[in-house]
Design a protein around this motif. Structure first.
Motif, PDB file in Angstrom:
ATOM      1  N   ALA A  50     110.889 -48.664 -19.643  1.00  0.00           N
ATOM      2  CA  ALA A  50     111.286 -49.363 -21.051  1.00  0.00           C
ATOM      3  C   ALA A  50     112.720 -49.158 -21.009  1.00  0.00           C
ATOM      4  O   ALA A  50     113.202 -47.807 -21.062  1.00  0.00           O
ATOM      5  CB  ALA A  50     110.436 -48.632 -21.881  1.00  0.00           C
ATOM      6  N   HIS A  75     111.417 -54.250 -22.944  1.00  0.00           N
ATOM      7  CA  HIS A  75     111.793 -53.586 -24.328  1.00  0.00           C
ATOM      8  C   HIS A  75     110.860 -52.658 -24.802  1.00  0.00           C
ATOM      9  O   HIS A  75     109.697 -52.855 -24.863  1.00  0.00           O
ATOM     10  CB  HIS A  75     111.966 -54.595 -25.167  1.00  0.00           C
ATOM     11  CG  HIS A  75     112.961 -54.156 -26.370  1.00  0.00           C
ATOM     12  ND1 HIS A  75     112.532 -53.301 -27.313  1.00  0.00           N
ATOM     13  CD2 HIS A  75     114.367 -54.491 -26.795  1.00  0.00           C
ATOM     14  CE1 HIS A  75     113.501 -53.011 -28.305  1.00  0.00           C
ATOM     15  NE2 HIS A  75     114.643 -53.742 -27.913  1.00  0.00           N
ATOM     16  N   PRO A  76     111.222 -51.502 -25.246  1.00  0.00           N
ATOM     17  CA  PRO A  76     110.340 -50.412 -25.865  1.00  0.00           C
ATOM     18  C   PRO A  76     109.257 -51.000 -26.891  1.00  0.00           C
ATOM     19  O   PRO A  76     108.162 -50.647 -27.109  1.00  0.00           O
ATOM     20  CB  PRO A  76     111.023 -49.127 -25.944  1.00  0.00           C
ATOM     21  CG  PRO A  76     112.616 -49.767 -25.947  1.00  0.00           C
ATOM     22  CD  PRO A  76     112.545 -50.782 -25.184  1.00  0.00           C
ATOM     23  N   LYS A 132     106.525 -53.055 -25.802  1.00  0.00           N
ATOM     24  CA  LYS A 132     105.639 -52.361 -25.043  1.00  0.00           C
ATOM     25  C   LYS A 132     104.662 -51.570 -26.234  1.00  0.00           C
ATOM     26  O   LYS A 132     103.481 -51.307 -26.196  1.00  0.00           O
ATOM     27  CB  LYS A 132     106.194 -51.100 -24.107  1.00  0.00           C
ATOM     28  CG  LYS A 132     106.691 -51.884 -22.852  1.00  0.00           C
ATOM     29  CD  LYS A 132     107.541 -50.799 -22.158  1.00  0.00           C
ATOM     30  CE  LYS A 132     107.907 -51.156 -20.825  1.00  0.00           C
ATOM     31  NZ  LYS A 132     107.052 -51.516 -19.864  1.00  0.00           N
ATOM     32  N   TYR A 171     114.221 -43.677 -27.438  1.00  0.00           N
ATOM     33  CA  TYR A 171     114.968 -44.851 -26.594  1.00  0.00           C
ATOM     34  C   TYR A 171     116.342 -45.042 -27.630  1.00  0.00           C
ATOM     35  O   TYR A 171     117.506 -45.767 -27.051  1.00  0.00           O
ATOM     36  CB  TYR A 171     114.300 -46.232 -26.662  1.00  0.00           C
ATOM     37  CG  TYR A 171     113.062 -46.083 -25.826  1.00  0.00           C
ATOM     38  CD1 TYR A 171     113.241 -45.882 -24.535  1.00  0.00           C
ATOM     39  CD2 TYR A 171     112.034 -45.836 -26.305  1.00  0.00           C
ATOM     40  CE1 TYR A 171     112.587 -45.859 -23.541  1.00  0.00           C
ATOM     41  CE2 TYR A 171     110.729 -45.769 -25.329  1.00  0.00           C
ATOM     42  CZ  TYR A 171     110.998 -45.477 -23.863  1.00  0.00           C
ATOM     43  OH  TYR A 171     109.899 -45.494 -23.166  1.00  0.00           O
ATOM     44  N   HIS A 196     101.662 -49.747 -20.622  1.00  0.00           N
ATOM     45  CA  HIS A 196     103.002 -50.734 -20.449  1.00  0.00           C
ATOM     46  C   HIS A 196     104.110 -49.489 -20.523  1.00  0.00           C
ATOM     47  O   HIS A 196     104.950 -49.797 -19.977  1.00  0.00           O
ATOM     48  CB  HIS A 196     102.907 -51.508 -21.848  1.00  0.00           C
ATOM     49  CG  HIS A 196     101.952 -52.644 -21.786  1.00  0.00           C
ATOM     50  ND1 HIS A 196     101.976 -53.894 -21.196  1.00  0.00           N
ATOM     51  CD2 HIS A 196     100.715 -52.761 -22.486  1.00  0.00           C
ATOM     52  CE1 HIS A 196     101.169 -54.753 -21.637  1.00  0.00           C
ATOM     53  NE2 HIS A 196     100.227 -53.934 -22.213  1.00  0.00           N
ATOM     54  N   PHE A 197     103.754 -48.253 -21.147  1.00  0.00           N
ATOM     55  CA  PHE A 197     104.938 -47.250 -20.956  1.00  0.00           C
ATOM     56  C   PHE A 197     104.465 -46.333 -19.643  1.00  0.00           C
ATOM     57  O   PHE A 197     103.433 -46.043 -19.585  1.00  0.00           O
ATOM     58  CB  PHE A 197     104.916 -46.530 -22.247  1.00  0.00           C
ATOM     59  CG  PHE A 197     105.519 -47.003 -23.319  1.00  0.00           C
ATOM     60  CD1 PHE A 197     106.780 -47.246 -23.414  1.00  0.00           C
ATOM     61  CD2 PHE A 197     104.610 -47.359 -24.433  1.00  0.00           C
ATOM     62  CE1 PHE A 197     107.771 -47.658 -24.551  1.00  0.00           C
ATOM     63  CE2 PHE A 197     105.373 -47.985 -25.765  1.00  0.00           C
ATOM     64  CZ  PHE A 197     106.930 -48.034 -25.431  1.00  0.00           C
TER      65      PHE A 197
END
Length: 617
Positions: free
Chosen positions: A117, A391-392, A395, A493, A568-569
């Motif tokens: 991410a 983009h975090p 996710k 992040y 996703h992460f």
């Protein structure tokens, strides 16, 4: 010559596999591979649930892996394929993950980023910056806003479920679930048998029992035994399906002229009504929203009616909430009397039934449809338009937006449309439900979606003043745990408030929600920008809580909050935060389970082990 090992995972949902040709191109900082067909001799590649590995030979080392390009070409007829993820083992032995979770349809290609991410500022090369820009450019063409009805939140630009982008349609089995669950509900409730009763007068209380017989469990049986009693009527304001109407009464409104003499026999503390109000023992539920809403007139032979009642409630010396007085309209007068517990048995019972009828309409149309489903769709459409997959925040939010747009589109297609189920079985069908949403938009503010703020605004935030309000207590626990988890992820992040302010994608997302999704409605109070990490945390918590926990509390579902089957992460700190999140949710579930032991009316709607990740359950 250098060789890369590519592992491809196919989804396990129905029809996820494909017989089409699949090609791959690896792109690194030093070069790219040839377009390579992934095919093993005498082997059926890309079957449902399969994880297949292939060798890709290149002329020279590609450098640091940046992108993977996947192409699907027709073999005989177009055969859709769902790719979960791709991993690449480099010649040096490193593994690079490329999450996908996309359907490839027709002759389609997908370009995947390294799974890490990253914020926009973290992209260093022209290639990845260009990919980020193209992804969003394409998404904005695919995910377009549309106004389904004037004066309500915007929705996806699609008339039917089939018109939606393939990635957000129900999986085949999920679509079947929707149809089967709908049919099962009709069957279980004998709605076909009772449909004529919904559009005509009911003559006997036994008619209710005939429906309840079809719903057999301990709670329903207890409710059936006690539904006529005042304590059950009051209890539903705290822990029923619509526990958002009760608020502390600090002054009797002029439109509701209840006097001490009317209710003196019901007061237990040797205090006047005014003194009980000052002591904080009086509550009120006002259904003003229902005033002037058009009743269902789709059947001209059947007259239907709606009420806009006001109900006064008393927190007695045993901390039970009991109804004190009911007025069925907003304007007092001889033709709009105040009903009291001292009235005749059936007069009082019918007054309570009218209140509960209005409560049902607000619950289904405002509390449930508007404030969870439609609001979540706004966040979802804006997310797809403004946040790239890398983009975090994308996710983080995606599991909670899962199938939301699909189920809302199905609802517009089958339930709340003209001649839909609402028109056949709901007193606000035929357009009244749309009028209700339009009126309810006046009180839909961003702060009202922040659970602690909403509780405090109604004056019901004190456990000492109002005990046994499990909706409040459990909701606060889940809100706090969720917010703590989101804060942990945000801090991974965003190292400062300045980083939040300079993230043009998150700012565009927030602005899209307010300016387009909510159409800049007056007094909506949705922010157009975020300045601090705390503000970002609260904003993301609102989205997750609204689509998961709050929807569960007012509708109840069956998937579990904190469970993320699609990874996703890939970063270890986020996975650790997720594990901590799950542990804290389990602790909340344990507290609720212990609290519920031995209760005839256990409250578990906010229990995390019963909370769905999204509204689409």
């Amino acid at each position: 010559m250098p060789s890369y090992t590519v592992t491809v995972a196919t989804g396990s949902q129905w029809f996820a596999g494909t017989d089409d040709y699949i090609y791959i191109t690896l792109v690194g900082t030093e070069g790219c591979s040839e377009r390579t067909l992934l095919d093993k001799p005498l082997y059926n590649d890309f079957e449902r649930g399969a994880v297949d590995s292939y060798d890709v030979t290149v002329g020279e080392n590609l450098g640091e892996m940046e992108l993977v390009k996947i192409e699907k070409k027709k073999y005989w007829v177009h055969d859709d394929w769902y790719c979960k993820y791709i991993t690449v083992k480099t010649p040096s032995g490193d593994y690079v993950e490329f999450p996908c979770f996309h359907w490839l349809v027709d002759d389609k290609e997908v370009v995947l980023r390294n799974g890490k991410a990253l914020l926009p500022k973290d992209d260093k090369t022209r290639l990845v910056k260009q990919h980020r820009h193209k992804e969003l450019e394409s998404r904005r063409k695919t995910y377009r806003w549309r106004e389904w009805q004037p004066g309500i939140p915007m929705s996806i630009d699609a008339n039917t479920h089939k018109e939606l982008p393939r990635d957000i349609q129900f999986d085949s089995e999920k679509g079947v679930d929707f149809i089967l669950n709908y049919s099962k509900a009709i069957e279980n409730l004998c709605v076909n048998q009772f449909m004529h009763m919904f559009q005509s007068s009911w003559n006997d209380f036994a008619d209710f029992e005939r429906i309840f017989v079809r719903i057999k469990n301990t709670i329903s049986e207890y409710v059936m035994q006690h539904w006529k009693e005042d304590f059950m009527f009051g209890y539903q304001y705290l822990n029923g399906c619509n526990p958002v109407m009760i608020q502390k009464c600090t002054k009797l409104p002029e439109k509701f002229p209840v006097t001490h003499d009317m209710v003196a026999d019901c007061l237990e503390r040797e205090m006047t009504l005014e003194e009980e109000i000052e002591a904080g023992n009086i509550y009120i539920a006002d259904y003003e929203l229902m005033e002037d809403i058009s009743p269902n007139s789709t059947d001209p032979c059947t007259l239907q009616y709606l009420a806009a009642p006001i109900c006064l409630l008393y927190n007695n010396s045993q901390s039970k909430i009991l109804p004190l007085a009911i007025q069925l309209g907003q304007t007092p007068g001889k033709d709009n009397p105040i009903f009291l517990p001292s009235d005749g048995q059936y007069d009082w019972m019918l007054a309570k039934i009218w209140v509960r009828s209005s409560d049902f309409h607000i619950h289904q149309t405002v509390t449930h449809l508007l404030r969870t489903h439609l609001v979540s769709e706004v966040f979802g459409v804006a997310m797809f338009r403004q946040l790239p997959a890398v983009h975090p925040a994308y996710k983080l939010l995606l599991p909670h937006i899962r199938f939301t747009i699909a189920i809302n589109t199905k609802a517009r297609e089958q339930l709340i449309c003209e001649f839909g189920i609402f028109d056949k079985a709901n007193g606000t069908g035929g357009g009244g439900h749309v009028e209700m949403i339009q009126k309810a938009m006046r009180s839909l503010t961003f702060r009202s979606l922040c659970f602690p703020d909403a509780i405090k605004a109604r004056g019901v935030d004190s456990p000492e003043d109002l005990p046994y309000y499990y909706y409040r207590d459990d909701g606060n626990r889940v809100w706090d745990v969720t917010k703590s988890f989101v804060w942990d992820v945000v801090c991974i992040y965003y190292d400062s408030d300045d980083t939040v302010q300079k993230d043009e994608e998150i700012q565009a997302f927030v602005k899209d929600v307010c300016s387009f999704g909510m159409q800049d409605f007056d007094c909506c109070g949705f922010p157009k920008s975020l300045k601090t990490r705390e503000e970002l945390t609260e904003y993301l918590t609102v989205i997750i809580f609204t689509s998961s926990a709050h929807h569960a509390a007012v509708n109840f579902g069956q998937l579990f909050l904190g469970m993320y089957p699609d990874e996703h992460f890939i970063e270890k700190p986020v996975k650790e935060a997720m594990e901590s999140f799950r542990k804290r949710l389990a602790e909340v579930s344990s507290v609720i389970k212990i609290r519920n032991e031995g209760k005839k009316l256990p409250y578990y709607y906010f229990s995390p082990d019963r909370i769905p990740n999204s509204v689409a359950v």
